[in-house]
Write an enzyme that holds these catalytic residues in place. Structure first.
Site, PDB file in Angstrom:
ATOM      1  N   MET A   1      35.798  37.029  71.185  1.00 59.37           N
ATOM      2  CA  MET A   1      35.765  38.175  71.748  1.00 59.37           C
ATOM      3  C   MET A   1      34.339  38.264  72.340  1.00 59.37           C
ATOM      4  O   MET A   1      33.413  38.022  71.790  1.00 59.37           O
ATOM      5  CB  MET A   1      35.760  39.015  70.354  1.00 59.37           C
ATOM      6  CG  MET A   1      36.902  39.214  69.587  1.00 59.37           C
ATOM      7  SD  MET A   1      38.493  39.477  70.485  1.00 59.37           S
ATOM      8  CE  MET A   1      37.987  41.090  71.120  1.00 59.37           C
TER       9      MET A   1
ATOM     10  N   ASP B   1      47.812  43.358  71.554  1.00 61.11           N
ATOM     11  CA  ASP B   1      46.713  43.757  70.589  1.00 61.11           C
ATOM     12  C   ASP B   1      47.311  44.561  69.573  1.00 61.11           C
ATOM     13  O   ASP B   1      47.754  45.692  69.587  1.00 61.11           O
ATOM     14  CB  ASP B   1      45.666  44.514  71.434  1.00 61.11           C
ATOM     15  CG  ASP B   1      44.770  43.650  72.375  1.00 61.11           C
ATOM     16  OD1 ASP B   1      44.255  42.705  71.726  1.00 61.11           O
ATOM     17  OD2 ASP B   1      44.689  43.890  73.645  1.00 61.11           O
TER      18      ASP B   1
ATOM     19  N   SER C   1      46.223  42.281  78.836  1.00 58.99           N
ATOM     20  CA  SER C   1      46.132  42.900  77.550  1.00 58.99           C
ATOM     21  C   SER C   1      47.014  44.209  78.000  1.00 58.99           C
ATOM     22  O   SER C   1      46.636  45.285  78.529  1.00 58.99           O
ATOM     23  CB  SER C   1      44.953  43.119  77.166  1.00 58.99           C
ATOM     24  OG  SER C   1      45.022  44.321  76.097  1.00 58.99           O
TER      25      SER C   1
ATOM     26  N   MET D   1      46.303  46.681  66.195  1.00 58.70           N
ATOM     27  CA  MET D   1      45.428  47.206  65.505  1.00 58.70           C
ATOM     28  C   MET D   1      45.727  48.117  64.230  1.00 58.70           C
ATOM     29  O   MET D   1      46.802  48.847  64.540  1.00 58.70           O
ATOM     30  CB  MET D   1      44.377  48.017  66.469  1.00 58.70           C
ATOM     31  CG  MET D   1      43.801  47.032  67.761  1.00 58.70           C
ATOM     32  SD  MET D   1      42.898  48.348  68.538  1.00 58.70           S
ATOM     33  CE  MET D   1      42.625  47.097  69.828  1.00 58.70           C
TER      34      MET D   1
ATOM     35  N   HIS E   1      49.365  39.548  76.692  1.00 58.47           N
ATOM     36  CA  HIS E   1      48.544  39.648  75.405  1.00 58.47           C
ATOM     37  C   HIS E   1      48.649  40.953  74.720  1.00 58.47           C
ATOM     38  O   HIS E   1      48.769  42.183  75.532  1.00 58.47           O
ATOM     39  CB  HIS E   1      47.036  39.675  75.925  1.00 58.47           C
ATOM     40  CG  HIS E   1      46.002  39.723  74.605  1.00 58.47           C
ATOM     41  ND1 HIS E   1      45.426  38.618  73.934  1.00 58.47           N
ATOM     42  CD2 HIS E   1      45.032  40.772  74.173  1.00 58.47           C
ATOM     43  CE1 HIS E   1      44.722  38.815  73.111  1.00 58.47           C
ATOM     44  NE2 HIS E   1      44.436  40.110  73.144  1.00 58.47           N
TER      45      HIS E   1
ATOM     46  N   HIS F   1      47.390  39.257  68.962  1.00 60.64           N
ATOM     47  CA  HIS F   1      46.131  39.037  68.394  1.00 60.64           C
ATOM     48  C   HIS F   1      46.150  40.139  67.376  1.00 60.64           C
ATOM     49  O   HIS F   1      46.070  41.365  67.635  1.00 60.64           O
ATOM     50  CB  HIS F   1      45.372  39.637  69.646  1.00 60.64           C
ATOM     51  CG  HIS F   1      43.914  39.769  69.430  1.00 60.64           C
ATOM     52  ND1 HIS F   1      42.974  40.427  70.043  1.00 60.64           N
ATOM     53  CD2 HIS F   1      43.092  39.445  68.285  1.00 60.64           C
ATOM     54  CE1 HIS F   1      41.706  40.489  69.561  1.00 60.64           C
ATOM     55  NE2 HIS F   1      41.866  39.898  68.631  1.00 60.64           N
TER      56      HIS F   1
ATOM     57  N   ASP G   1      38.225  37.371  75.132  1.00 59.03           N
ATOM     58  CA  ASP G   1      38.933  38.438  75.471  1.00 59.03           C
ATOM     59  C   ASP G   1      37.820  39.715  75.187  1.00 59.03           C
ATOM     60  O   ASP G   1      37.129  39.929  74.368  1.00 59.03           O
ATOM     61  CB  ASP G   1      39.811  38.742  74.106  1.00 59.03           C
ATOM     62  CG  ASP G   1      40.634  39.985  73.922  1.00 59.03           C
ATOM     63  OD1 ASP G   1      40.585  40.891  74.920  1.00 59.03           O
ATOM     64  OD2 ASP G   1      41.341  40.341  72.913  1.00 59.03           O
TER      65      ASP G   1
ATOM     66  N   MET H   1      44.526  42.295  64.713  1.00 57.70           N
ATOM     67  CA  MET H   1      43.274  42.846  64.204  1.00 57.70           C
ATOM     68  C   MET H   1      43.808  43.689  62.975  1.00 57.70           C
ATOM     69  O   MET H   1      43.862  44.869  63.169  1.00 57.70           O
ATOM     70  CB  MET H   1      42.552  43.738  65.234  1.00 57.70           C
ATOM     71  CG  MET H   1      42.132  42.867  66.347  1.00 57.70           C
ATOM     72  SD  MET H   1      41.753  43.768  67.898  1.00 57.70           S
ATOM     73  CE  MET H   1      43.412  43.387  68.628  1.00 57.70           C
TER      74      MET H   1
END
Ligand code: DX5
Ligand code: ZN
Length: 233
Positions: free
Chosen positions: A143, A40, A13, A42, A38, A72, A181, A74
């Site tokens: 998660m 992330d 990540s 957000m 990966h 990913h 994750d 979020m």
């Protein structure tokens, strides 16, 4: 489950990478043997943190990254960003079912864009969200921490959930990856694999593993992950 060894994939990540030198960091983890990047995303809305978006994904592709990028999301709402990440060159796009008003539609949007689609389950989110869309997912992401931050401890209750997800996937006969994750380290990756995961996100464990002499070399931790995974079926 068959007797063949599972193909385990390591997905660092980049949340824990040095953002001031991101292209180089990604080159380094891939050169060290990582399989997937990966990524992330957000939004300070669905989760209480703010990170990177499609422009950064596109910049990594332009930098020359050809490995799969696992976005990913979020974020809430998700659908507009799905289009942006398709255009930005993502390979996998995963989202949280609570963040989409129309889960089936969001999954379809991802596949229609030529990407692999995945659903992400927070620690308290039931796997029942898979009931009617199993044939529309390429990845199930569990998660093992509450989303929003790197460096949290693995929640042990996730092991039972992994076993349940593995059963569902095997019973479906479909080609679906089972990703984990949060809090994945050298000392717990084997147990996590035995519970059924085949794709391992690791942020802090990878990016804090460089030596003092060479803080941006990650070969040793990726090698240790593979040693832990060797022989697990
Ligand atoms: C948390 C992120 C994770 C995180 C993992 O919301 O989805 O990908 O970066 O970091 P570690 O491996 O440090 O738990
Ligand atoms: Zn993640």
């Amino acid at each position: 489950m068959t007797d063949a060894p599972r193909d385990f994939l390591i997905a660092p990540s980049i949340l824990s990478a040095d953002f001031a030198r991101l292209g180089e960091e990604v080159d380094n983890v891939l050169a060290a043997g990582a399989d997937i990047v990966h990524f992330d995303v957000m939004d300070n809305h669905y989760v209480p943190n703010l990170t990177i978006g499609p422009l950064v994904c596109e910049a990594l592709r332009r930098h020359g990254v050809t490995a799969p990028i696992d976005a990913h999301l979020m974020v809430r709402p998700v659908d507009r960003l799905i289009g942006d990440f398709i255009d930005a060159g993502a390979s996998y796009i995963t989202f949280h079912p609570e963040a989409s008003d129309h889960i089936d539609r969001s999954l379809q949007l991802i596949r229609d864009g030529g990407c692999k689609a995945g659903l992400v389950f927070n620690p308290a989110t039931p796997l029942a969200y898979l009931d009617h869309v199993m044939d529309k997912v390429d990845m199930v992401l569990l998660m093992s921490v509450n989303p929003g931050f790197g460096g949290q401890a693995f929640l042990p209750g996730t092991l039972d959930k992994l076993r349940a997800a593995r059963q569902r996937i095997d019973a479906s006969g479909l080609d679906i990856r089972l990703e984990i994750d949060g809090g994945v380290k050298v000392d717990n990756i084997a147990e996590i694999a035995r519970a059924g995961a085949d794709t391992f996100v690791a942020g802090s464990a990878v990016f804090q593993a460089g030596s003092e002499a060479d803080p941006h070399r990650y070969d040793s931790v990726i090698r240790e992950f593979r040693e832990q995974l060797a022989g697990i079926r």
